[in-house]
Design an enzyme around this catalytic site. Structure first.
Site, short mmCIF file in Angstrom:
data_model
loop_
_atom_site.label_atom_id
_atom_site.label_comp_id
_atom_site.label_asym_id
_atom_site.label_seq_id
_atom_site.Cartn_x
_atom_site.Cartn_y
_atom_site.Cartn_z
N HIS A 1 0.84 -1.20 0.00
CA HIS A 1 0.00 0.00 0.00
C HIS A 1 0.87 1.25 0.00
O HIS A 1 2.09 1.17 0.17
CB HIS A 1 -0.94 0.03 1.21
CG HIS A 1 -0.23 0.11 2.54
ND1 HIS A 1 0.09 -0.99 3.29
CD2 HIS A 1 0.22 1.18 3.25
CE1 HIS A 1 0.70 -0.62 4.40
NE2 HIS A 1 0.80 0.70 4.40
N HIS B 1 -5.89 -1.77 4.33
CA HIS B 1 -5.78 -0.57 3.48
C HIS B 1 -4.97 -0.87 2.23
O HIS B 1 -3.88 -1.42 2.27
CB HIS B 1 -5.19 0.62 4.22
CG HIS B 1 -3.88 0.40 4.92
ND1 HIS B 1 -3.54 -0.75 5.56
CD2 HIS B 1 -2.81 1.22 5.08
CE1 HIS B 1 -2.34 -0.64 6.09
NE2 HIS B 1 -1.86 0.54 5.81
N HIS C 1 4.73 7.21 2.79
CA HIS C 1 5.53 5.99 2.68
C HIS C 1 4.92 5.02 1.69
O HIS C 1 3.74 5.11 1.35
CB HIS C 1 5.71 5.31 4.05
CG HIS C 1 4.48 4.66 4.60
ND1 HIS C 1 3.64 5.27 5.50
CD2 HIS C 1 3.93 3.41 4.39
CE1 HIS C 1 2.65 4.45 5.82
NE2 HIS C 1 2.80 3.32 5.15
N HIS D 1 1.12 -0.98 15.12
CA HIS D 1 0.16 0.11 14.97
C HIS D 1 -1.10 -0.21 15.76
O HIS D 1 -1.55 -1.36 15.79
CB HIS D 1 -0.28 0.24 13.50
CG HIS D 1 0.74 0.78 12.57
ND1 HIS D 1 1.39 1.98 12.77
CD2 HIS D 1 1.21 0.30 11.39
CE1 HIS D 1 2.21 2.21 11.76
NE2 HIS D 1 2.13 1.20 10.90
N TYR E 1 9.27 1.69 10.04
CA TYR E 1 9.43 2.75 9.05
C TYR E 1 10.92 3.05 8.91
O TYR E 1 11.64 3.16 9.91
CB TYR E 1 8.72 4.04 9.48
CG TYR E 1 7.22 4.01 9.39
CD1 TYR E 1 6.57 3.50 8.28
CD2 TYR E 1 6.44 4.53 10.42
CE1 TYR E 1 5.19 3.50 8.19
CE2 TYR E 1 5.05 4.53 10.35
CZ TYR E 1 4.44 4.02 9.24
OH TYR E 1 3.06 4.02 9.15
N GLU F 1 8.15 1.12 4.42
CA GLU F 1 7.63 0.38 5.56
C GLU F 1 7.68 -1.10 5.24
O GLU F 1 7.37 -1.51 4.12
CB GLU F 1 6.17 0.77 5.85
CG GLU F 1 5.58 0.00 7.04
CD GLU F 1 4.09 0.28 7.26
OE1 GLU F 1 3.63 0.12 8.40
OE2 GLU F 1 3.40 0.66 6.29
#
Length: 296
Positions: free
Chosen positions: A150, A206, A220, A252, A261, A271
């Site tokens: 993503h 996502h 990112h 997260h 990251y 990431e």
């Protein structure tokens, strides 16, 4: 009709040799081709299309464009009509504009980021094939990223001036491309202003995300790993390769993903991301975070 998944990201890099070394040795991608303009095309071992990353020599870092794959070539005209009716100008680029890729529908999101849609890219297969495949191929390098997962895009947000392109992008992606909202951060005096959103077309939490900032840009690009153990291994790889780490291994709260990251040599944030967290479904209740709790 509609978007299937992420297809590729085109990045600007300031030192092409250093960038290629980073994506090959740290993340484990492999170079599949170079073109006459000096662009380098790479793929992850578990991807079946020809490439997912394009590195473009430049004097600055950042995102050129992100591309998503649609189901059928004729979908491009239907989506073009829908996008232009929404008020965004589009251009239909001919087959071969990018190597091994069919026609592309090009347009800018309300935030200014360039997006492209395409239906065809040369199929080359994964590195383990599709008949009695091994769990991973021999010779995996670095973190051994499975696939480009993503992007998170920084979007101009200035409430005092009435600008919130996080909200504009979110509405566009929902109304024109049939993405659905999985999570959001709401801020402001009434707690109703979208400062960040996570959106999906597949079952991952996502396929694209937006976060507010002073200017639009790239936050990112993320590469998928199997597990928390693989995230920790990728941290060891980064230590060995002297990679600049932004956020050390952690989980997260948003998306429940496990993460690191870090930066490529040009300053593009990467990431490594593991753990689906949950299966995203269009009828799943949207997870909402308040401004004071989003750090979790």
């Amino acid at each position: 009709m509609g978007v299937l998944r992420i297809g590729h990201a085109s990045l600007r890099v300031m030192d092409i040799a250093a960038a290629v070394k980073h994506y090959e040795e740290v993340l484990g991608l492999k170079t599949v081709m170079k073109d006459s303009a000096g662009n380098v095309y790479l793929k992850c071992w578990d991807e079946w299309d020809k490439y997912s990353i394009i590195l473009t020599p430049s004097d600055r870092a950042g995102l050129n464009h992100v591309a998503y794959k649609v189901e059928k070539d004729e979908d491009l005209e239907a989506l073009q009509a829908r996008i232009e009716a929404w008020g965004i100008k589009t251009t239909l680029l001919p087959e071969g504009t990018l190597p091994s890729t069919g026609r592309m529908l090009q347009f800018n999101l309300p935030s200014g980021h360039e997006m492209r849609l395409y239906a065809m890219k040369e199929y080359v297969g994964t590195d383990v094939g599709t008949v009695n495949p091994d769990p991973w191929p021999d010779g995996v390098r670095g973190a051994g990223a499975h696939w480009l997962d993503h992007l998170l895009l920084m979007c101009e947000m200035n409430p005092e001036a009435g600008i919130n392109t996080v909200q504009d992008n979110t509405r566009f992606m929902k109304e024109c491309l049939d993405f659905f909202l999985t999570e959001q951060v709401l801020v402001g005096p009434q707690g109703d202003m979208q400062a960040a959103t996570w959106m999906a077309r597949t079952s991952t939490p996502h396929d694209i995300a937006f976060v507010g900032g002073p200017v639009s840009g790239l936050h990112h690009i993320a590469f998928f790993l199997d597990s928390w153990h693989d995230v920790l291994k990728s941290a060891d790889v980064m230590a060995k390769k002297k990679v600049k780490i932004d956020v050390a291994p952690t989980r997260h709260g948003i998306t429940r993903g496990e993460t690191i990251y870090f930066f490529d040599p040009s300053g593009n944030r990467n990431e490594t991301f593991a753990g689906l967290g949950y299966l995203a479904q269009p009828d799943r209740p949207v997870t909402t975070w308040s401004e004071d709790k989003m750090g979790r």
